[in-house]
Structure formats: structure tokens, C-alpha cells
Scaffold this motif. Structure first.
Motif, PDB file in Angstrom:
ATOM      1  N   TYR A 319      40.721  37.003  35.674  1.00  0.00           N
ATOM      2  CA  TYR A 319      42.120  36.592  35.756  1.00  0.00           C
ATOM      3  C   TYR A 319      42.849  37.581  36.645  1.00  0.00           C
ATOM      4  O   TYR A 319      42.768  38.797  36.447  1.00  0.00           O
ATOM      5  N   GLY A 320      43.547  37.072  37.625  1.00  0.00           N
ATOM      6  CA  GLY A 320      44.300  37.919  38.533  1.00  0.00           C
ATOM      7  C   GLY A 320      45.099  37.046  39.480  1.00  0.00           C
ATOM      8  O   GLY A 320      45.391  35.885  39.184  1.00  0.00           O
ATOM      9  N   GLY A 321      45.434  37.572  40.643  1.00  0.00           N
ATOM     10  CA  GLY A 321      46.212  36.818  41.607  1.00  0.00           C
ATOM     11  C   GLY A 321      46.083  37.404  42.988  1.00  0.00           C
ATOM     12  O   GLY A 321      45.510  38.485  43.177  1.00  0.00           O
ATOM     13  N   THR A 322      46.608  36.686  43.964  1.00  0.00           N
ATOM     14  CA  THR A 322      46.542  37.124  45.356  1.00  0.00           C
ATOM     15  C   THR A 322      47.176  38.496  45.543  1.00  0.00           C
ATOM     16  O   THR A 322      46.727  39.292  46.374  1.00  0.00           O
ATOM     17  N   GLU A 323      48.207  38.791  44.743  1.00  0.00           N
ATOM     18  CA  GLU A 323      48.909  40.073  44.879  1.00  0.00           C
ATOM     19  C   GLU A 323      47.988  41.267  44.641  1.00  0.00           C
ATOM     20  O   GLU A 323      48.207  42.345  45.189  1.00  0.00           O
ATOM     21  N   GLY A 324      46.973  41.096  43.796  1.00  0.00           N
ATOM     22  CA  GLY A 324      45.972  42.138  43.593  1.00  0.00           C
ATOM     23  C   GLY A 324      46.460  43.359  42.852  1.00  0.00           C
ATOM     24  O   GLY A 324      45.844  44.426  42.939  1.00  0.00           O
ATOM     25  N   MET A 325      47.573  43.221  42.066  1.00  0.00           N
ATOM     26  CA  MET A 325      48.071  44.421  41.379  1.00  0.00           C
ATOM     27  C   MET A 325      47.358  44.670  40.058  1.00  0.00           C
ATOM     28  O   MET A 325      47.688  45.625  39.339  1.00  0.00           O
ATOM     29  N   GLY A 326      46.392  43.838  39.726  1.00  0.00           N
ATOM     30  CA  GLY A 326      45.630  44.050  38.503  1.00  0.00           C
ATOM     31  C   GLY A 326      44.918  42.779  38.097  1.00  0.00           C
ATOM     32  O   GLY A 326      45.194  41.688  38.610  1.00  0.00           O
ATOM     33  N   HIS A 327      43.963  42.926  37.183  1.00  0.00           N
ATOM     34  CA  HIS A 327      43.203  41.773  36.726  1.00  0.00           C
ATOM     35  C   HIS A 327      42.561  42.096  35.386  1.00  0.00           C
ATOM     36  O   HIS A 327      42.530  43.248  34.946  1.00  0.00           O
ATOM     37  N   THR A 328      42.044  41.050  34.763  1.00  0.00           N
ATOM     38  CA  THR A 328      41.204  41.218  33.579  1.00  0.00           C
ATOM     39  C   THR A 328      39.901  40.482  33.824  1.00  0.00           C
ATOM     40  O   THR A 328      39.817  39.615  34.703  1.00  0.00           O
ATOM     41  N   LEU A 329      38.895  40.792  33.054  1.00  0.00           N
ATOM     42  CA  LEU A 329      37.629  40.083  33.141  1.00  0.00           C
ATOM     43  C   LEU A 329      36.994  40.028  31.758  1.00  0.00           C
ATOM     44  O   LEU A 329      37.284  40.862  30.877  1.00  0.00           O
ATOM     45  N   ILE A 330      36.133  39.025  31.587  1.00  0.00           N
ATOM     46  CA  ILE A 330      35.467  38.860  30.297  1.00  0.00           C
ATOM     47  C   ILE A 330      34.083  38.271  30.519  1.00  0.00           C
ATOM     48  O   ILE A 330      33.901  37.350  31.325  1.00  0.00           O
ATOM     49  N   SER A 331      33.108  38.828  29.808  1.00  0.00           N
ATOM     50  CA  SER A 331      31.735  38.353  29.892  1.00  0.00           C
ATOM     51  C   SER A 331      31.552  37.178  28.940  1.00  0.00           C
ATOM     52  O   SER A 331      32.360  36.968  28.023  1.00  0.00           O
ATOM     53  N   PRO A 332      30.488  36.400  29.087  1.00  0.00           N
ATOM     54  CA  PRO A 332      30.263  35.284  28.157  1.00  0.00           C
ATOM     55  C   PRO A 332      30.064  35.743  26.720  1.00  0.00           C
ATOM     56  O   PRO A 332      30.517  35.084  25.782  1.00  0.00           O
ATOM     57  N   THR A 333      29.408  36.875  26.537  1.00  0.00           N
ATOM     58  CA  THR A 333      29.194  37.388  25.180  1.00  0.00           C
ATOM     59  C   THR A 333      30.514  37.765  24.523  1.00  0.00           C
ATOM     60  O   THR A 333      30.776  37.429  23.357  1.00  0.00           O
ATOM     61  N   GLU A 334      31.373  38.464  25.279  1.00  0.00           N
ATOM     62  CA  GLU A 334      32.697  38.814  24.755  1.00  0.00           C
ATOM     63  C   GLU A 334      33.501  37.561  24.438  1.00  0.00           C
ATOM     64  O   GLU A 334      34.183  37.481  23.416  1.00  0.00           O
ATOM     65  N   TRP A 335      33.422  36.579  25.337  1.00  0.00           N
ATOM     66  CA  TRP A 335      34.245  35.388  25.162  1.00  0.00           C
ATOM     67  C   TRP A 335      33.862  34.622  23.889  1.00  0.00           C
ATOM     68  O   TRP A 335      34.738  34.105  23.199  1.00  0.00           O
ATOM     69  N   LEU A 336      32.586  34.574  23.590  1.00  0.00           N
ATOM     70  CA  LEU A 336      32.152  33.836  22.404  1.00  0.00           C
ATOM     71  C   LEU A 336      32.702  34.448  21.118  1.00  0.00           C
ATOM     72  O   LEU A 336      32.841  33.757  20.108  1.00  0.00           O
ATOM     73  N   SER A 337      33.039  35.730  21.161  1.00  0.00           N
ATOM     74  CA  SER A 337      33.659  36.350  19.986  1.00  0.00           C
ATOM     75  C   SER A 337      35.174  36.465  20.119  1.00  0.00           C
ATOM     76  O   SER A 337      35.847  36.921  19.194  1.00  0.00           O
ATOM     77  N   HIS A 338      35.719  36.057  21.282  1.00  0.00           N
ATOM     78  CA  HIS A 338      37.174  36.041  21.517  1.00  0.00           C
ATOM     79  C   HIS A 338      37.499  34.770  22.304  1.00  0.00           C
ATOM     80  O   HIS A 338      38.027  34.822  23.426  1.00  0.00           O
ATOM     81  N   LYS A 339      37.187  33.621  21.721  1.00  0.00           N
ATOM     82  CA  LYS A 339      37.308  32.358  22.446  1.00  0.00           C
ATOM     83  C   LYS A 339      38.743  32.116  22.897  1.00  0.00           C
ATOM     84  O   LYS A 339      39.690  32.280  22.134  1.00  0.00           O
ATOM     85  N   GLY A 340      38.868  31.730  24.151  1.00  0.00           N
ATOM     86  CA  GLY A 340      40.172  31.488  24.742  1.00  0.00           C
ATOM     87  C   GLY A 340      40.731  32.666  25.496  1.00  0.00           C
ATOM     88  O   GLY A 340      41.692  32.524  26.259  1.00  0.00           O
ATOM     89  N   SER A 341      40.143  33.849  25.323  1.00  0.00           N
ATOM     90  CA  SER A 341      40.649  35.043  25.999  1.00  0.00           C
ATOM     91  C   SER A 341      40.210  35.077  27.456  1.00  0.00           C
ATOM     92  O   SER A 341      39.170  34.527  27.830  1.00  0.00           O
ATOM     93  N   VAL A 342      41.010  35.756  28.294  1.00  0.00           N
ATOM     94  CA  VAL A 342      40.618  36.033  29.675  1.00  0.00           C
ATOM     95  C   VAL A 342      40.200  37.492  29.840  1.00  0.00           C
ATOM     96  O   VAL A 342      39.999  37.960  30.965  1.00  0.00           O
ATOM     97  N   GLY A 343      40.072  38.211  28.727  1.00  0.00           N
ATOM     98  CA  GLY A 343      39.450  39.520  28.772  1.00  0.00           C
ATOM     99  C   GLY A 343      40.396  40.707  28.749  1.00  0.00           C
ATOM    100  O   GLY A 343      41.565  40.609  28.370  1.00  0.00           O
ATOM    101  N   LYS A 344      39.854  41.832  29.177  1.00  0.00           N
ATOM    102  CA  LYS A 344      40.561  43.104  29.217  1.00  0.00           C
ATOM    103  C   LYS A 344      40.626  43.613  30.654  1.00  0.00           C
ATOM    104  O   LYS A 344      39.783  43.274  31.480  1.00  0.00           O
ATOM    105  N   PRO A 345      41.599  44.481  30.945  1.00  0.00           N
ATOM    106  CA  PRO A 345      41.639  45.089  32.274  1.00  0.00           C
ATOM    107  C   PRO A 345      40.546  46.141  32.418  1.00  0.00           C
ATOM    108  O   PRO A 345      40.175  46.781  31.433  1.00  0.00           O
ATOM    109  N   PRO A 346      40.029  46.358  33.616  1.00  0.00           N
ATOM    110  CA  PRO A 346      39.043  47.421  33.823  1.00  0.00           C
ATOM    111  C   PRO A 346      39.716  48.779  33.869  1.00  0.00           C
ATOM    112  O   PRO A 346      40.952  48.887  33.844  1.00  0.00           O
TER     113      PRO A 346
END
Length: 528
Positions: A319-346
Motif C-alpha cells: 500500500y502506497g502512492g505515487t508520492e512515495g512518502m511511505g508505504h506498508t506491506l504484508i505477506s500472505p502468512t501475516e494477512w491470514l492472521s490479520h485478514k483485511g489488513s494492508v500491513g505495517k510500514p517497513p
């Protein structure tokens, strides 16, 4: 061609940080294949032509720090002109092929582009809408069309020698679905072109980018995510497979044919693949896929769950945008235990949620999402719009609404601009849209606010059916009941309209302004 050439011999990630290093070590390695036509280009050819193009741009007076624009469909020439600009210290604008003539003219003027490189197909499309271009600053990349500059003929007159300039950078415009497109401009770093941007290290660590990768680049090259992933692949020496258009069966066939390891997709692509007959899905060989990355638009949880069940634990989200000021990411394993999430920032990225009063929200309370990673940027020529998205602490927002759970995982609620205010209650329509997409009759849906004399706005579902002939009042009632059975009634539509097709761009982003406009035609503004 069943697979890219020289796939068994790869450059080292420790030395390959630019296509030039790959071309020197492995000149015949395939850099780009256009799956639809089978056309391809090697690293040696791409580097030679990009050096010639850089000299060509310079010969036409495009100096370091200037801006150049590209308007082409996904094209074999696309990466070479981008690398020419990158190697020339230029800001390069990749113009959407789905904008109308007025928006294209606005971008060319707003950006201050000294030169437009355009394909014959896009020139014809723009001229059909009444566009005119200056022959002295307009170059046709794949045809001789008088009186415009002929890219191929002029290219052959140039030396294949690198320029001694700093690293250029993309200056990309928003899709323009909520108004005029706006350009994200970052200052050019005083570093050589072979020094990679910070995202290179991130992509290697998060998604296993490597010389061995074969990237299915299913989206439009003008968009930030496909463009930057293509360029990052080329820095390492991987192979990119591009497509003129997305077809679900052809994509599955191409994954098997080229033994793809990586891919970038958007949720609508997943939905279309999942809707293929079961016999076709079972026959698909996706066993080589290691990272199927998706982003650019919200993914309904039921769709993602189905993709993980089908492809296995290879579905990663960013999850992020063209502006590039930050993003989050989530692996499939993480997502299965946090369904609907777009993850955490690095590491190195800050994420906070604030309410309308500027107070930081506690867990599970929605608010405006703010991110920051220290990367400077501005909206070109619009200081007011730039200032509006920043907080005093330097964090900035894409305009999205969401919340953090107790574990720090981010969940998107909607875009702030899509919020419906009905009777003083704030309603974010994304939740209802995700539920309605599970209705067996619905192909696509937009939940919007329409005028209501008592409540200001009323919630409405605008529905695209799988079988348009099924549209009826009874089906509309069934759709409303389907939502109310699964979601609080206040969040559900109170009416349904059927439409032939919803306006989505190549990256699956819905133009809600266009959907809402007919309902608000008699009002002075698009608010209740």
C-alpha cells in the motif's frame, strides 16, 4: 520464444545495479518481452539505444534538469526512453494513455516538457480528439509521420556513448479521477545514474527481486508501480514480460510459458482470473510464482483469500502512492492472521492515524492515514495543494482513511473524498462494496452518496451485472437484503441502479466522480 534467453547465467546482484552492467556481462540476456506480439529486446540493445536516445535528447536542447514527456501504449521502446531520461538527469513524465486531449494538453503545459515522445497510435488517438502538437518538439517513436521528428531515423545518427550527468527521475501525474491531474516532483539527487534509489534495496529485501526473476508486468508502463518495478528489475538483470492489455487466460498461459517468478497485479485482475471456469483454473501452472504483488486499489478480502487458496502463499500486498512518502506491506502468512489488513510500514517509515481535530487515534479508531519516510516531494506548481497534505511534523497523507489494530497493522476504510455524510453520520462505502462483490450476480459495484432532501445524502449502489439482462427491481431488492444481512443497515445502500460498465482505469481504480456526477447534475456542488 518459450522462455527468456540466457536464463541460466545471471549477473551478480553485488555488481548489477544498472542495465549497463548487465549488458556488459550478459549482452544477449532478454530485458523485455512483449507477450502479445512476441517482440523482445536484449540488454545490449536496450543500453545501446538508450545511450543513443540520451544523446538525441541532448542534441535537441534538452539539458540536465529539464523535463521530457512520453505518451505511448505499453511499447517495446518504453524502457529505453525511460533509461535515456534516467541517464540524462531529466525529469520524465509518463502520460496516461487514457486521459482525454484536454488533460494531456494540461500535463504537457504544466510540466514544462521540452520534448514529447509519442507513439503513432497515440498521436492518431489525440488528433482524433482535436489535439495539435508542435512538430519541432514532437517525436514519433515508431513511424515517419511528417512534419514531426522521426525518432528512429534521428536515433541512428547518434553515438552510443553515455552522458556524464546525474541520475534523472520520474515525474508522474495522478490519474485525475478527482480533478485535474497533479504531478509528483522530487528534487534530482546529485548522484550518478548507476547509483540505485532506495526502493531498489526495499524490493530486493521485501519481494526477492533478483537477477533470476521474470516479472509479469500486467499494468500500464506509465503508472508508478509497473514502471518502477520494471526499472528495478532492469537494474538487477531480470526479465520483464509486458502486455498490451490484460486477458485472464492469456496471463495464466504466459506465467506458465515464461516460467514467471514475480508479478504485479491489481485486484480487478485477480477477480477476472478467479471468474474463469474451474477447469481452466485447475489447468493453470503457476508453480513458478514466488511473489504475486498487488496494490494500487483495495482488494476485497474474499478475493485475496481465494487467490491464496489457489496460488498458495505467494500473494503479497503493498500500500502506497505515487508520492512515495511511505508505504506498508504484508505477506500472505501475516494477512491470514490479520485478514483485511494492508500491513505495517517497513523500517524507516512512520505511520500514524489522526482524527479531524488533529489528535492521534487509538487502535481501532478510523482517521486520516499519515506517512513519512523523509523523502522530499511536492506537487509541481501547486504549493497550496502540497501544503494541504502535510502536517507540521512532516508526515503527509494520500487522503485515505483507516485504522491500526492493537498489533500495529493498518486497515483501510476508504478515501476521505469518498465519504458519504447522511444525516450527520460519516459512512465510508468501501466496506459495503467489498460485501456486494460477493453477490453472485454482481460483476462490479460502486457505493456512492446521492442527494437526499432530508439527510443530505443517501447511500446508493451502482451495479454492473455479470448478466445485464438480469436487471430487475426484484434483483435490486435481493442485493439490498444481501448487504443488510452482512453489514449494519446504516452502512448499506438504500437503493440500487444498474449500469452497463463502471468507469475504471487500467489499474482498477474507480472514477467515483464520474459515477456520482449524473446524480448531482442539478446541484451546485458534489456534496449534500
Amino acid at each position: 520464444m518459450s522462455r527468456p534467453r540466457d536464463q541460466e547465467t545471471q549477473p551478480s546482484t553485488s555488481t548489477a545495479q544498472h542495465p549497463r552492467a548487465v549488458a556488459k556481462a550478459f549482452p544477449d540476456k532478454t530485458a523485455l518481452i512483449m507477450a502479445d506480439s512476441g517482440g523482445s529486446i536484449t540488454y545490449a540493445e536496450m543500453v545501446r539505444r538508450s545511450d543513443q536516445a540520451a544523446n538525441l535528447f541532448a542534441s535537441l536542447g534538452v539539458a540536465e534538469g529539464d523535463t521530457i514527456a512520453f505518451l505511448m501504449e505499453n511499447h517495446l521502446r518504453y524502457p529505453e526512453v525511460c533509461w535515456a531520461a534516467k541517464n540524462s538527469g531529466l525529469h520524465y513524465v509518463c502520460v496516461s494513455t487514457h486521459l482525454n486531449a484536454a488533460d494531456v494538453a494540461y500535463i504537457l503545459e504544466n510540466s514544462g516538457a521540452k520534448l514529447l515522445v509519442i507513439s503513432a497510435a497515440m498521436l492518431k488517438a489525440m488528433q482524433a480528439q482535436g489535439s495539435t502538437f508542435d512538430p519541432a518538439t514532437t517525436m514519433i517513436v515508431d513511424a515517419h509521420i511528417s512534419p514531426f521528428l522521426d525518432y528512429e531515423a534521428l536515433l541512428q545518427l547518434q553515438p552510443a556513448a553515455p552522458l556524464d550527468r546525474i541520475r534523472g527521475g520520474s515525474m508522474l501525474y495522478s490519474s485525475g479521477t478527482t480533478g485535474r491531474p497533479k504531478a509528483v516532483r522530487t528534487p534530482l539527487a546529485d548522484v550518478p545514474p548507476d547509483e540505485p534509489p532506495l526502493r531498489q534495496k526495499f524490493l530486493v529485501g521485501a519481494f526477492g527481486f533478483s537477477p533470476e526473476m521474470i516479472l509479469m508486468n500486467a499494468g500500464p508502463f506509465y503508472h508508478a508501480a509497473p514502471l518502477r518495478k520494471m526499472m528495478s528489475t532492469h537494474r538487477l538483470g531480470g526479465t520483464v514480460v509486458g502486455f498490451q492489455k490484460f486477458d485472464p487466460q492469456f496471463m495464466l498461459d504466459s506465467i506458465a510459458r515464461y516460467r514467471a517468478t514475480h508479478g504485479f497485479f491489481v485486484p480487478t485482475m485477480f477477480i477476472r482470473m478467479l471468474r474463469l471456469p474451474e477447469v481452466q483454473r485447475r489447468a493453470a501452472d503457476v508453480s513458478t510464482m514466488r511473489y504475486a504483488i498487488h496494490g494500487a486499489a483495495p482488494c476485497p478480502p474474499s478475493v485475496k483469500e481465494a487467490m491464496i487458496a489457489w496460488w498458495g502463499p505467494v500473494i503479497y500486498e503493498i500500500y502506497g502512492g505515487t508520492e512515495g512518502m511511505g508505504h506498508t506491506l504484508i505477506s500472505p502468512t501475516e494477512w491470514l492472521s490479520h485478514k483485511g489488513s494492508v500491513g505495517k510500514p517497513p523500517a524507516g517509515c512512520t505511520l500514524k492515524i489522526f482524527d479531524d481535530a488533529g489528535n492521534e487515534c487509538p487502535p481501532n479508531q478510523p482517521g486520516l492515514i499519515y506517512l513519512g519516510n523523509g523523502r522530499p516531494f511536492s506537487y509541481h506548481g501547486d504549493a497550496e495543494k502540497t501544503a494541504a497534505i502535510f502536517r507540521p511534523d512532516g508526515l503527509a497523507t494520500f487522503g485515505d482513511v483507516g485504522y491500526l489494530d492493537e498489533d500495529g497493522y493498518l486497515y483501510l476504510t476508504d478515501r476521505h473524498a469518498h465519504m458519504i455524510i447522511s444525516g450527520g453520520v460519516n459512512i465510508y462505502p468501501q466496506e459495503a462494496e467489498h460485501i456486494l462483490l460477493d453477490h453472485p450476480a454482481i460483476a462490479d459495484v460502486a457505493v456512492i452518496g446521492v442527494p437526499d432532501p432530508d439527510f443530505g445524502e443517501q447511500v446508493k449502489a451502482v451495479v454492473e451485472l455479470k448478466k445485464p439482462a438480469d436487471a430487475s427491481a426484484a434483483l435490486g431488492e435481493d442485493i439490498l437484503a444481501f448487504c443488510r444481512d452482512r453489514l449494519s443497515p446504516i452502512k448499506c445502500p438504500r437503493s440500487v441502479d444498474f449500469i452497463d460498465a463502471l468507469p475504471r482505469n487500467d489499474l482498477g481504480k474507480l472514477n467515483k466522480r464520474a459515477v456520482r456526477a449524473p446524480y448531482w447534475a442539478e446541484h451546485a456542488t458534489l456534496i449534500g
